[in-house]
Design an enzyme around this catalytic site. Structure first.
Site, PDB file in Angstrom:
ATOM      1  N   CYS A 169       0.743  -1.250   0.014  1.00  0.00           N
ATOM      2  CA  CYS A 169      -0.102   0.072   0.084  1.00  0.00           C
ATOM      3  C   CYS A 169       0.780   1.233  -0.082  1.00  0.00           C
ATOM      4  O   CYS A 169       1.474   1.570  -1.008  1.00  0.00           O
ATOM      5  CB  CYS A 169      -1.156  -0.087   1.385  1.00  0.00           C
ATOM      6  N   HIS A 222      -3.683  -4.984   0.187  1.00  0.00           N
ATOM      7  CA  HIS A 222      -3.044  -5.878   1.491  1.00  0.00           C
ATOM      8  C   HIS A 222      -3.273  -7.542   1.344  1.00  0.00           C
ATOM      9  O   HIS A 222      -4.204  -7.916   1.966  1.00  0.00           O
ATOM     10  CB  HIS A 222      -3.941  -5.353   2.591  1.00  0.00           C
ATOM     11  N   GLU A 234      -1.518  -9.231   3.390  1.00  0.00           N
ATOM     12  CA  GLU A 234      -1.518  -9.770   4.606  1.00  0.00           C
ATOM     13  C   GLU A 234      -2.735 -10.435   5.317  1.00  0.00           C
ATOM     14  O   GLU A 234      -2.888 -11.272   6.097  1.00  0.00           O
ATOM     15  CB  GLU A 234      -0.914  -8.919   5.662  1.00  0.00           C
TER      16      GLU A 234
END
Ligand code: GLN
Length: 534
Positions: free
Chosen positions: A381, A507, A509
């Site tokens: 990001c 993202h 993650e």
């Protein structure tokens, strides 16, 4: 449909989220359809506007809600997707009620905490089950028993228990057994008090999970049981463990899942199937190698601010039987004088997401270091946006290139506000949020990693790569390898001629799972293992 409520006592941060996720995992591994939701007693409508120092990471769901980071544990442990309905705050409850009041739905009535607030809480407790056929819904109640702001939640749960009966509603109370170093004694009084506090509100816990530094002797369990009205076998010990990934096994050993199923009169359905998890934990605990990754961000003092990134790294490493040693590097401390020393020996550099100006220069330096020295790089990001700025400044020589988030008047706005963001003035829930499809260009590093297209990844940002500059950037060697077709937004960038340099506007993650690590993190760890700093 059965409901399990998890409350916490004595102190906060005992790990209710991990307990909920571990219990959920055990029940799921026995073949039950389980989901987990979190109720938070604060007045923000969601945690999206909270500083990470206040509340840790903001977890983004597939459907674009900004939620409590415990939802990340639920998703990672159970491999499920949560939704905007999985996280409810007092702010959300009151917002609904006040909107209804304004529309005249309560016409003539006084609107009160009981019954109106508690009714709305109960409606939300049972909402998930109306959409999907779950067997068991676990609800984690935020806060600590005894807090004024938690009272309506406990009252609503009490009512649900009264209405549905003990075969369908169960209370698990997580508490702390205090260890006194001086006398080497375990103390149960705070636990007794916190159970009393719960009982005063009309709730009798069915199960006590006791966090403890030292094993709980049988006699002590009996004593706790006697004082709290909880059956002896339902006084469960949760001994401190080196990794959260052991917790499901530890609770299995203590038969927490059996206690719960027996109480619900549900069959055990054989042993829980934790095969994949077992393989993961064996590799995690017997690493064959280690790798040093620098995590560059501005909230590094609080590791919870990067929870999902941290877990994604550990999970990817674990599957590679690799111990990931994370160097937490505060971007605010990085200067051109100390960068050499600070990043010496790292095998991978991850530049974290973030907002605003603080720490920008340090992140820029870290990107440059990774680009020039061919250190594997992952920018997430803001990390990706800064990689573009760095490239524009140092490769294209556009010295003033910037993101308009920091310099609205830059000559080269290589990162700029998205068109649809220009008219947005409200802050809450107005970013580009949630999952979007991304088409991957063949023959790129991104394609090698994902090996499919489109992929779906989750977003949380207002700014994007400015398409106006893409031809010049590509000409100089920065490739846009992933795009969101519909709005023509650049989602992934990489560098020609660099062994592993990738920036993602999304993202990744949030989609790493214990039993299925994320391909991007896996590839990053693999690249870091191949890199040997001199
Ligand atoms: N501040 C940047 C934006 O809003 C990046 C956000 C992030 O890193 N999550 O676009």
């Amino acid at each position: 449909m059965r409901y399990i409520f998890i409350t916490g006592g004595v102190v906060s941060s005992l790990g209710k989220g991990i307990l909920a996720a571990s219990l959920g995992k055990l029940l799921q591994a026995r073949g039950y359809r389980v989901t987990i939701q979190k109720f938070d007693p604060y007045l923000n409508v969601d945690p999206g506007t909270l500083n990470p120092y206040e509340h840790g990471e903001v977890f983004v769901t597939h459907d674009g809600a900004e939620t409590d980071m415990d939802l990340g544990h639920y998703e990672r442990f159970l491999g499920i997707q949560t939704t905007r309905d999985h996280n409810v705050t007092t702010g959300k409850i009151y917002q609904t009620i006040i909107e209804r009041e304004r529309q005249g739905e309560y016409l003539g009535k006084t609107v009160q905490v009981i019954p109106h607030v508690t009714d709305e809480i109960k409606r939300r407790f049972t909402l998930l089950g109306q959409k999907d056929p779950y067997d068991i819904i676990i609800t984690e109640l935020g806060g600590t028993v005894g807090d004024i702001e938690s009272l309506p939640y406990i009252e609503a749960a009490r009512q649900l228990h009264y209405e549905l009966g003990p075969l369908r509603v169960l209370f698990v109370h997580l508490t702390l057994i205090v260890y006194l170093e001086a006398t080497r004694e375990l103390k149960t009084k705070p636990t007794q008090h916190s159970v009393r506090e719960l009982q005063r509100t009309g709730v009798q816990p069915d199960v006590l999970v006791c966090r403890t530094q030292q094993p709980l002797p049988k006699a002590l369990r009996a004593k706790i049981a006697l004082h709290t009205n909880v059956p002896k076998e339902a006084v469960i010990q949760a001994l401190d463990v080196p990794t959260i990934y052991q917790v499901p096994f530890q609770l299995r050993k203590e038969k927490l899942d059996e206690v719960v199923l027996r109480r619900f009169r549900l069959p055990y359905r054989g042993e829980p199937d934790l095969t994949q998890w077992q393989i993961f934990i064996e590799r995690l605990q017997n690493p064959q190698q280690s790798v040093r990754i620098a995590l560059v961000g501005k909230y590094v003092e609080l590791h919870d601010a990067y929870k999902s990134i941290h877990e994604a790294l550990i999970q990817a490493g674990g599957w590679h039987a690799t111990r990931v040693e994370i160097e937490w590097i505060n971007s605010g401390d990085l200067t051109s004088e100390n960068i050499e020393r600070r990043l010496k020996g790292v095998q991978g550099i991850l530049v974290a997401p973030g907002f605003g100006e603080r720490g920008f220069t340090g992140k820029l330096l870290a990107v440059e270091y990774a680009r020039v020295r061919h250190v594997p790089f992952l920018g997430i990001c803001l990390g990706m946006q800064i990689a573009v700025v760095e490239f524009a400044r140092n490769v294209l020589n556009w010295k003033e290139a910037h993101t308009t988030e920091i310099d609205p008047h830059t000559l080269y706005p290589v990162i700029d506000l998205m068109e649809e963001q220009r008219k947005v003035t409200e802050k809450g829930g107005t970013m580009r949020l949630g999952a979007y499809p991304c088409e991957i260009r063949r023959g790129t590093l991104a394609w090698k990693i994902y090996q499919k297209s489109p992929i779906y990844e989750r977003h949380r940002h207002r700014y994007e790569l400015n398409n106006r500059y893409v031809p010049a950037l590509e000409e100089a060697g920065l490739i846009v390898s992933g795009r969101y077709k519909e709005k023509d937004l650049a989602e992934i960038i990489e560098l020609r001629g660099h062994p592993f340099f990738i920036g993602v506007q999304f993202h990744p993650e949030f989609q790493s799972r214990v039993e299925a690590p994320h391909p991007l993190f896996e590839a990053f760890i693999a690249a870091a293992l191949r890199y040997h700093p001199d």
